[in-house]
Design an enzyme around this catalytic site. Structure first.
Site, PDB file in Angstrom:
ATOM      1  N   CYS A 146       0.879  -1.160   0.000  1.00 32.67           N
ATOM      2  CA  CYS A 146       0.000   0.000   0.000  1.00 32.67           C
ATOM      3  C   CYS A 146       0.920   1.214   0.000  1.00 32.67           C
ATOM      4  O   CYS A 146       1.639   1.462   0.976  1.00 32.67           O
ATOM      5  CB  CYS A 146      -0.906  -0.007   1.233  1.00 32.67           C
ATOM      6  SG  CYS A 146      -2.197   1.245   1.212  1.00 32.67           S
ATOM      7  N   SER A 147       0.945   1.958  -1.100  1.00 33.37           N
ATOM      8  CA  SER A 147       1.911   3.046  -1.262  1.00 33.37           C
ATOM      9  C   SER A 147       1.706   4.146  -0.236  1.00 33.37           C
ATOM     10  O   SER A 147       0.621   4.304   0.331  1.00 33.37           O
ATOM     11  CB  SER A 147       1.799   3.638  -2.669  1.00 33.37           C
ATOM     12  OG  SER A 147       2.103   2.691  -3.648  1.00 33.37           O
TER      13      SER A 147
END
Length: 346
Positions: free
Chosen positions: A67-68
């Protein structure tokens, strides 16, 4: 982002990966407060290692899904700039968070998200349901896009690419946008936005630095080189090349697109640079005790000589910054330009 809470997309056990600090395991059961603090920090959260073959608690191996960090997600969505009613193709569902953000903005029916990993897609599907969204989720190779839903107004890419797949251009409306992390082989990546012209071409510029996992079909290895090294030396300090400017990075990546490199500093002031391509490699060793820098090169190409020439070209043109460079993608390939698409450098 408040409407699509990030914690709904993070598994109970994951690996927090800050930019400038060692990564660490977060465990919701063992430390719920620490888990929540990490989830709502401006940090990438790794959710898969080695395509799922390595347990996250190891913290070592290749990062293959995440999850950036929220700031880079926001920057990418800002560049995407969708209008009401736009249809968006997303490449790389990951945890599903950005698909959820897009679905909240445009409606579930306007979002198609493609993910190559079945386990990752299954988890994302559950995450999105828990968040109250169900966009179209497709198991497939993102480099091929998703022809069944074309044309799209926007293409949003959550994995790094070196070569832009032309399928993305083909599946985007004229004047539509493609936003993606350009991750060339040389140095760091660049968040990029292209506009599709309608004749099979897309053209645009680089906006900010970024670092993303590569599209699976564009992952890279380090080839084995053979043969004897050719010895030489140079007055050019290799540290100047890698520390000068991201503009220099773009110039080198554009002029020598197959050049890879890594470098390391030593406590005694020495600096080492390693270069390689498919058939050649080079080593460059700087020491503060000597005026000249030692160079070793082997294979059919002299990679240091190529790098030196590209860097000095950049210097001779006034050391332009990243904002002056751009990228054009055509059916025949892609090239980098300076100031104008007509001024191709590579």
């Amino acid at each position: 982002m408040r409407a699509v809470p990030r914690h709904l997309f993070i598994p109970d056990r994951a690996w927090c990966s800050p930019d400038d600090e060692p990564g660490y395991l977060i465990d919701r059961t063992a430390d719920p407060d620490g888990w929540m603090d990490a989830v709502y920090s401006n940090t990438a959260i790794v959710t898969q290692l080695d395509d799922g073959t390595t347990d996250l608690s190891a913290g070592s191996g290749d990062y293959t899904s995440s999850c950036s960090m929220p700031s880079i997600v926001a920057a990418g969505l800002d560049l995407l700039d969708p209008y009401d009613g736009d249809e968006v193709l997303e490449i790389g569902t990951g945890t599903g968070w950005t698909a959820g953000l897009l679905a909240h903005r445009l409606g579930d029916g306007n979002i198609t998200s493609v993910e190559i990993d079945q386990a990752v897609l299954a988890a994302a599907t559950l995450n999105l349901k828990n968040a109250g969204h169900l966009p179209r989720l497709v198991l497939g190779d993102g480099s091929a896009g998703w022809r069944d839903g074309k044309p799209y107004d926007r293409v949003h890419v959550t994995c790094g690419v070196d070569e832009v797949p032309h399928a993305w251009v083909e599946q985007t409306r004229p004047a539509g946008l493609i936003v993606f992390p350009w991750m060339p082989r040389w140095e760091a990546g660049h968040l990029t936005r292209l506009t599709v012209t309608g004749d099979g071409t897309a053209v645009g510029r680089f906006y900010r630095g970024c670092s993303f996992m590569m599209l699976r079909l564009q992952r890279r290895g380090v080839p084995e080189a053979a043969g004897d090294y050719r010895e030489s030396s140079t007055y050019l300090d290799p540290r100047r090349i890698v520390r000068s400017s991201v503009g220099a990075d773009v110039a080198v990546a554009g002029m020598i697109p197959d050049l890879n490199g890594r470098h390391a500093d030593e406590d005694n002031g020495e600096f080492h640079l390693w270069l390689w391509s498919e058939d050649s490699d080079a080593q460059v060793h700087y020491s503060p005790e000597y005026k000249r820098v030692a160079v070793l090169q082997r294979g059919p190409r002299d990679l240091w000589d190529e790098l030196e020439a590209a860097f000095l070209w950049w210097v001779s043109t006034g050391s332009p910054g990243r904002e002056r460079f751009g990228l054009t993608v055509t059916p025949e390939g892609q090239h980098v330009w300076l100031d104008s698409p007509a001024n191709v450098i590579g």
